[in-house]
Design an enzyme around this catalytic site. Structure first.
Site, short mmCIF file in Angstrom:
data_model
loop_
_atom_site.label_atom_id
_atom_site.label_comp_id
_atom_site.label_asym_id
_atom_site.label_seq_id
_atom_site.Cartn_x
_atom_site.Cartn_y
_atom_site.Cartn_z
N LYS A 83 1.05 -1.18 0.03
CA LYS A 83 -0.09 -0.05 0.19
C LYS A 83 0.94 1.13 0.12
CE LYS A 83 0.99 1.40 4.33
NZ LYS A 83 1.39 2.68 4.62
N ALA A 127 10.29 -2.44 6.72
CA ALA A 127 10.28 -1.49 7.31
C ALA A 127 10.35 0.02 6.31
CB ALA A 127 11.72 -1.12 8.03
N ALA A 128 9.59 -0.09 5.28
CA ALA A 128 9.60 1.02 4.14
C ALA A 128 8.10 1.76 4.21
CB ALA A 128 9.68 0.17 2.83
N ALA A 167 3.62 -1.39 4.26
CA ALA A 167 2.74 -2.36 4.88
C ALA A 167 3.25 -3.88 4.47
CB ALA A 167 1.32 -2.36 4.60
N GLY A 168 4.30 -4.01 4.37
CA GLY A 168 4.84 -5.46 3.94
C GLY A 168 4.56 -6.49 4.98
N SER A 199 2.03 -6.27 7.16
CA SER A 199 0.47 -6.41 7.44
C SER A 199 -0.20 -7.07 6.39
CB SER A 199 0.17 -4.86 7.73
OG SER A 199 0.41 -4.43 8.71
N ASP A 220 -3.06 -1.89 9.94
CA ASP A 220 -3.10 -1.76 8.59
C ASP A 220 -3.69 -3.01 8.17
OD1 ASP A 220 -1.80 1.07 8.16
OD2 ASP A 220 0.07 0.04 7.85
#
Length: 294
Positions: A9, A100-101, A104-105, A107, A140
């Protein structure tokens, strides 16, 4: 075996409207799912939860847990509890979304597990129940279950569907370095934003199809802290805008920067130009992705 895709997202807007008694922040943000995705394979096994992950070469992948603390693993446990059944499931997670970008990797992987287990074991939970299960694990996750374009409020779990955008190409540039979400919110509390996105006005513009005016008003109140920590964020934004992006903005608590393009070829050219520099560790060209569940 079934396969689900955990779509990343981006935050088209992100505003913080207050602090809750439970310590979380009240937010108001317009979120958009994109085609960049992790792949989640699920299969029934005799007992227990078997979890495997291939992080490949994603940025920050070395810091993604591969045990029961991983959100995808925790999502499987939550589905067992919700179903009242100790079914066995094997989860194979192939990562493509940087960690950590602000995308929402974690989630979205949990959301894919929730949706996938619902199908695999014919649980027939409706979308409200799936989102309620997800909300207990992360703010998220409900959006990652629903997808498309939504206004998210509360901690992020209260969703209102917005009109789907016309097709847009998206560049993602993940700079070197990571940003702790907790630290970013703490920094915001210490130095709150002076400018807030006019969310209601933006929604009115989107509803009327006036996208060019809406783009001008997109903003993220978390961006000043991240940009101060990583000046490269402003460099990426500037280069995207110079290459023809309609808007360039940081997503979530960062540090990933996205640029929106109406022309896919222009997006690819802009991505190639960014790759020739040293501003970003990873660069992707993707596109908006529509809703998953009605």
């Amino acid at each position: 075996m079934i396969i689900e895709y955990g779509r990343a997202k981006i935050n088209l807007t992100l505003d913080i409207t207050g602090t809750r008694p439970d310590g979380f922040h009240e937010v108001s943000m317009i979120m958009q799912s994109i085609a960049l995705a992790d792949t989640v394979e699920l299969a029934e096994i005799s007992e227990g939860i078997k979890f495997e992950m291939d992080a490949g070469e994603i940025s920050g992948g070395e810091n993604v847990p591969v045990d029961e603390t991983n959100l995808a693993y925790r999502a499987a446990i939550a589905m067992q509890k919700a179903a009242g059944k100790n079914f066995g499931v094997a989860i194979n997670l192939k990562k493509k979304i940087p960690a950590a970008a602000g995308l929402a990797g974690g989630s979205t992987d949990a959301a894919a597990v929730i949706v996938g287990i619902n199908k695999l074991f014919d649980l027939n939970f409706d979308k409200e129940k799936l989102c309620k299960i997800g909300a207990k694990l992360g703010s998220d996750i409900p959006f990652c279950i629903i997808g498309g374009t939504c206004l998210a409020e509360g901690r992020g779990e209260k969703l209102i569907r917005l009109p789907d955008f016309p097709k847009m190409s998206v560049i993602l540039a993940k700079p070197h370095g990571e940003i702790s979400t907790a630290r970013a919110y703490k920094a915001y509390d210490e130095n709150p934003a002076k400018f807030h996105p006019p969310t209601g006005e933006i929604i009115n513009l989107l509803n009327s199809g006036n996208y060019d005016e809406a783009f001008k008003k997109f903003s993220n109140v978390m961006e000043p802290y991240a940009a101060g920590k990583y000046p490269i964020i402003e460099n990426c934004k500037r280069k995207m805008l110079e290459s023809g992006a309609k808007v360039a903005l940081m997503s979530g608590s960062g540090p990933t920067v996205f640029g929106l393009f109406e022309d896919h070829a222009a997006a690819r050219e802009a991505a190639d130009a960014l790759r020739r520099g040293e501003d970003a560790k990873q660069i992707f060209v993707t596109e908006f992705f529509g809703p998953y569940i009605g």
